[in-house]
Write an enzyme that holds these catalytic residues in place. Structure first.
Site, PDB file in Angstrom:
ATOM      1  N   SER A   1       1.153  -0.733   0.464  1.00 47.73           N
ATOM      2  CA  SER A   1       0.544   0.456   0.275  1.00 47.73           C
ATOM      3  C   SER A   1       0.474   1.724  -0.081  1.00 47.73           C
ATOM      4  O   SER A   1       0.632   2.122  -0.525  1.00 47.73           O
ATOM      5  CB  SER A   1      -1.044  -0.043   1.178  1.00 47.73           C
ATOM      6  OG  SER A   1      -1.786  -1.115   0.791  1.00 47.73           O
TER       7      SER A   1
ATOM      8  N   VAL B   1       1.249  -3.352   4.074  1.00 46.89           N
ATOM      9  CA  VAL B   1       1.011  -4.792   4.488  1.00 46.89           C
ATOM     10  C   VAL B   1       2.062  -5.997   4.470  1.00 46.89           C
ATOM     11  O   VAL B   1       2.607  -6.700   5.402  1.00 46.89           O
ATOM     12  CB  VAL B   1      -0.344  -6.087   3.628  1.00 46.89           C
ATOM     13  CG1 VAL B   1       0.160  -6.264   2.364  1.00 46.89           C
ATOM     14  CG2 VAL B   1      -0.873  -6.988   4.878  1.00 46.89           C
TER      15      VAL B   1
ATOM     16  N   TYR C   1      -4.316   3.045   7.713  1.00 48.37           N
ATOM     17  CA  TYR C   1      -5.370   2.682   7.879  1.00 48.37           C
ATOM     18  C   TYR C   1      -6.284   3.285   9.132  1.00 48.37           C
ATOM     19  O   TYR C   1      -6.296   4.235   9.178  1.00 48.37           O
ATOM     20  CB  TYR C   1      -4.872   1.141   7.735  1.00 48.37           C
ATOM     21  CG  TYR C   1      -3.933   0.065   6.927  1.00 48.37           C
ATOM     22  CD1 TYR C   1      -4.948   0.238   5.915  1.00 48.37           C
ATOM     23  CD2 TYR C   1      -3.061  -0.449   6.819  1.00 48.37           C
ATOM     24  CE1 TYR C   1      -4.266  -0.342   4.785  1.00 48.37           C
ATOM     25  CE2 TYR C   1      -1.502  -1.275   6.417  1.00 48.37           C
ATOM     26  CZ  TYR C   1      -2.930  -0.725   5.735  1.00 48.37           C
ATOM     27  OH  TYR C   1      -1.720  -2.054   4.683  1.00 48.37           O
TER      28      TYR C   1
ATOM     29  N   LYS D   1       0.749   3.566  -3.054  1.00 49.20           N
ATOM     30  CA  LYS D   1      -0.559   3.997  -3.161  1.00 49.20           C
ATOM     31  C   LYS D   1      -0.185   5.453  -3.224  1.00 49.20           C
ATOM     32  O   LYS D   1      -0.723   6.335  -4.224  1.00 49.20           O
ATOM     33  CB  LYS D   1      -1.692   4.207  -1.882  1.00 49.20           C
ATOM     34  CG  LYS D   1      -2.548   2.586  -2.158  1.00 49.20           C
ATOM     35  CD  LYS D   1      -2.923   2.502  -0.834  1.00 49.20           C
ATOM     36  CE  LYS D   1      -4.226   1.042  -1.590  1.00 49.20           C
ATOM     37  NZ  LYS D   1      -3.715  -0.027  -0.954  1.00 49.20           N
TER      38      LYS D   1
ATOM     39  N   TYR E   1      -2.249  -2.688 -10.866  1.00 53.83           N
ATOM     40  CA  TYR E   1      -2.398  -2.829  -9.306  1.00 53.83           C
ATOM     41  C   TYR E   1      -1.601  -3.719  -8.954  1.00 53.83           C
ATOM     42  O   TYR E   1      -0.702  -3.421  -7.785  1.00 53.83           O
ATOM     43  CB  TYR E   1      -3.176  -2.935  -8.755  1.00 53.83           C
ATOM     44  CG  TYR E   1      -3.569  -2.545  -7.673  1.00 53.83           C
ATOM     45  CD1 TYR E   1      -3.870  -1.226  -7.552  1.00 53.83           C
ATOM     46  CD2 TYR E   1      -4.099  -3.705  -6.817  1.00 53.83           C
ATOM     47  CE1 TYR E   1      -4.209  -0.710  -6.401  1.00 53.83           C
ATOM     48  CE2 TYR E   1      -4.654  -3.189  -5.592  1.00 53.83           C
ATOM     49  CZ  TYR E   1      -4.270  -2.514  -5.287  1.00 53.83           C
ATOM     50  OH  TYR E   1      -4.923  -1.755  -3.533  1.00 53.83           O
TER      51      TYR E   1
END
Lengths: 304, 304, 304, 304
Positions: free
Chosen positions: A65, A258, A240, A68, A193
């Site tokens: 992540s 993660v 998160y 992102k 992705y």
């Protein structure tokens, strides 16, 4: 207040290492599950170029992540904010990062923000170009100056594994197609992705990226405005469902993944890269969180 | 980059005033509905004490949700963060400020944060003392140095009206009693809650409060840590479900209220008070938002 | 296919009694928690008046949610369906009986049906009369022919206990006041509601009530249409979130309560009363469910 | 009470036809949008074989959700209830037929019931055989005695259109794969699903199917138990989120589809087929509902 170098950092590692025993390594794919729970590393890179590191800093890990932030910067640079925010919102959410509920019940048909999976999928669907090869090639060019490497390395085993098992992400993509937010081929989008999620880095790479985002004037290859937007999202929803707590306890823009990575930005001062695959219940590196709390308190990093 | 004084501020008012026509004055109680849609005022107070103002600055208004910042500071000062965060969480939410859903479906039984109604009710239930009179008197003493007035004025008509019609807040209180977060008498709590919402202020008062929160070292009557926590919440969830957008567009800690007020804090520089009762769909002052966006861009206020 | 009498019923009790060990007695108030887990009783009353019973049939228990059928019949008789269904819907729900979520997120502002708590509160708020005493007296008169007793007994200890702890019900009442579905004094409504829940009965009483509802032509004191509506709700949502399964496995209109009672109606044939305080996870009598499944299969009761 | 024949039915059509003006023809695919709003037809088939019909009975239409009854019967016959209910639940839901929310937030990871889209997809994934051709062929054989035709006709234009645009169904399939409820190839499953939705029928065909389900002893090609289960679902959740109201107003097992069809079963008496493409807000045929309410009242059809 500035860190004195590797030896000082060593002590922070020592202090936080025992905490890793209370966490759990992500195991939804075998390739991630093989990470060592006790690993913990940190690197700080100041804006003047001084770099320090400690712990298991030789270990590489996949961005997951953390990517992102980079994909958001990419599309902001390419399209400008007006276009991007037609496809993804700006608001934090109290729901989990992989929740589909707000796509149905939310105030809007677009994902709430680019730091949750649905939002990052919408962002990735904006990658310009024709076909996976060209679209990836162009994104890789964007990444090059951040990594200061010509060749962005991808862990293809992890990518394949995530590609094969990403039912929930495909579910979201179709929901977003229904909502007319995404117009992409599903499998092509999934390739892009999972590939960005599988980019390899070590904590020094991450600190380097952080130090670029810490430069208040931006850089030749990324504008101040895009960085400002990215940092804002990192504060409101980068960690998160512990983002609010992180803002209070640490108080700097950050993004976790993660695989156990944390990218943090201390504006005007330094970038921070952390790796510790043992996660807490929220999905953040448990040792990494402990470590960065101590760093922030010691060096007075909070922007609040 | 510093504002030059009232004349310069006048121009900002002029620019934003037409926008008020697109908003709607809150009308859930008659006393609020009588506010004039076209009113708009602003005050800035720098840390060196210089104060400027423009527009309808003589108009007083009730704090409404702006009071959530002050009640949070109060209980943080009294109990410390550990106790307070047993009763209220630290996370932003994608649900509306008056939503009850997350109390049932959320990850936790406590309200997500102190800036939504459920959270502010939990905070108010912590007010120390015996009985409404003593509990209010003590809170009032806490407010005194913020207002630089001995007597905190309350609009009793608005308070009564809100007390009489606050079915939804009572519903939340009972839900929180069920969840064992609140242990208060419902009507006593409603009195304290509606009274703090009905405290009267003008935009100069609000700017004053903002300037206190802008002092990086805190003040004799409120600690740096409590202010830091409050400012963090103002960034992540101070502007209802437009908090994320506000962070990106304006980038300073702020809190709005349904009467049309906005309290903003530019750390190390100034406090800002705004009043404009015409609201947008998110419940924020529509003229006020327009105005503060322009101010932030002109004077480079964003902390990001 | 008709039950042969008490001896035959005894065997059903024997068969189902061991199942009670897998259930749990409700313990949210002490007065309910004192019920004996192993108790199990059943009574059948045929339309020709023949009555049979077995097990711990001397045990009385409070109606709890079984009363929702009677209060619905009452307001249907008094106002007719048009008025009643302005205050409560007709649709089953996949949410728990005590959920508040659909009042906020649902398609309508009224409760989905009269078998969930919110709906039963809306129904009770329609009780005609002035003040608790008169309103209760009139409802009691309505109940008299169902119970074939002049004096409806109430367990005042249980009522008091439920009245004192019913935070969630009060939360719903206030939400319904906000939605303008209920216009009652909250404490008066809570008194009427907890009192009807605390009406005492044994399994023979319940079978009697069931036999009245089983008469296809209705009775002098309750119309065929009201009974038809009640039976429909009992099928679609009478057994909490196991109503669908119950319709498939048993196939008769039924309503259960948290004290362990089950009221069942075999149209044109008989009424059934069951008591077994050990509950399954859905809140239904675990032994009672086992027993009535066997009865339904043996005597071919399903209406489907 | 039995309908006298076509002339009597004509009057019911006459009475309900004007109501069709208040409805809207489904337009999410062009092929459905071309249906004529004013069309309305009905057929009744009694168990003794007498058949009557009125209105635009020559019009054929696609089964759409009516097929959910047949696919459920098919897998119940093939696997038995125990296997089937491992993949789909038995409970009604207050959420829309195409909602994904309960797959994430619900008490279980499987769809709540086989009458909503997620549940019907889980049912279809159980179709036995290898590859689309064989799996379809075998389902078609199951359908043959219901249709009393050798060749089940499919509207391939509608199927293709639904296949191409069914993003939401694909989203659900992937969510169900994530939850390990479905293990099928997504595109193969979509082919089977859209093909069953696109089976062509007229109101006489539907009445014929209804009359089979109305036979209390089942038939040589479908067991009483499977039919019992299907009828139960038709009562608790056959008419979308108006199932509860339908049970109260009409009171017979029924299933509607988005093309405007209604299949109804009057146990022990007759089957009913209705077609009226103008829909109400809940997605049921507006004229069809009006018509069947009148039929049920006239002939006393309610099973309650």
């Amino acid at each position: 207040l500035r860190c004195n170098g590797n030896k000082e950092l060593d002590k922070f590692i020592e202090l936080s290492k025992p905490v890793t025993q209370n966490g759990t390594v992500a195991d939804y794919i075998p390739a991630l599950a093989s990470a060592k729970q006790e690993h913990l590393s940190v690197s700080i890179r100041y804006l003047d170029g001084e770099e320090m590191y400690a712990g298991d800093f030789v270990e590489a890990f996949t961005l997951q992540s953390i990517s992102k932030v980079l994909s958001l910067l990419y599309v902001l640079e390419f399209y400008g904010e007006e276009v991007v925010f037609k496809h993804v919102g700006k608001e934090p959410t109290g729901d989990p990062f992989n929740s589909i509920v707000k796509l149905e019940e939310g105030p809007d048909t677009k994902p709430l923000n680019p730091m949750i999976n649905a939002g990052a999928l919408a962002v990735t669907s904006l990658f310009p170009g024709n076909g996976v090869t060209e679209r990836w090639e162009r994104f890789q060019q964007f990444l090059t100056p951040f990594f200061e490497k010509d060749k962005i390395e991808v862990d293809t085993e992890i990518q394949k594994s995530e590609f094969d098992t990403a039912f929930l992400n495909r579910s979201m993509i179709y929901y977003l197609k229904q909502n007319e937010i995404i117009n992409d081929d599903v499998e092509e989008l999934m390739t892009l992705y999972t590939r960005q999620c599988s980019v390899l880095a070590d904590c020094l790479d991450i600190a380097k990226i952080g130090s670029i985002l810490a430069m208040n004037e931006g850089a030749s290859f990324v504008s101040r405005r895009s960085v400002q937007i990215a940092k804002t999202f990192m504060v409101t929803c980068g960690m998160y469902n512990a983002s609010g707590e992180f803002a209070i306890e640490v108080g700097v823009p950050a993004k976790s993944g993660v695989s156990g990575g944390i990218l943090a930005v201390v504006p005007g001062r330094c970038g921070v890269g952390i790796f510790g695959p043992a996660l807490d219940k929220m999905g953040n590196s448990i040792g990494g969180l402990h470590l960065i709390k101590n760093l922030s308190k010691s060096y007075n990093w909070s922007i609040f």
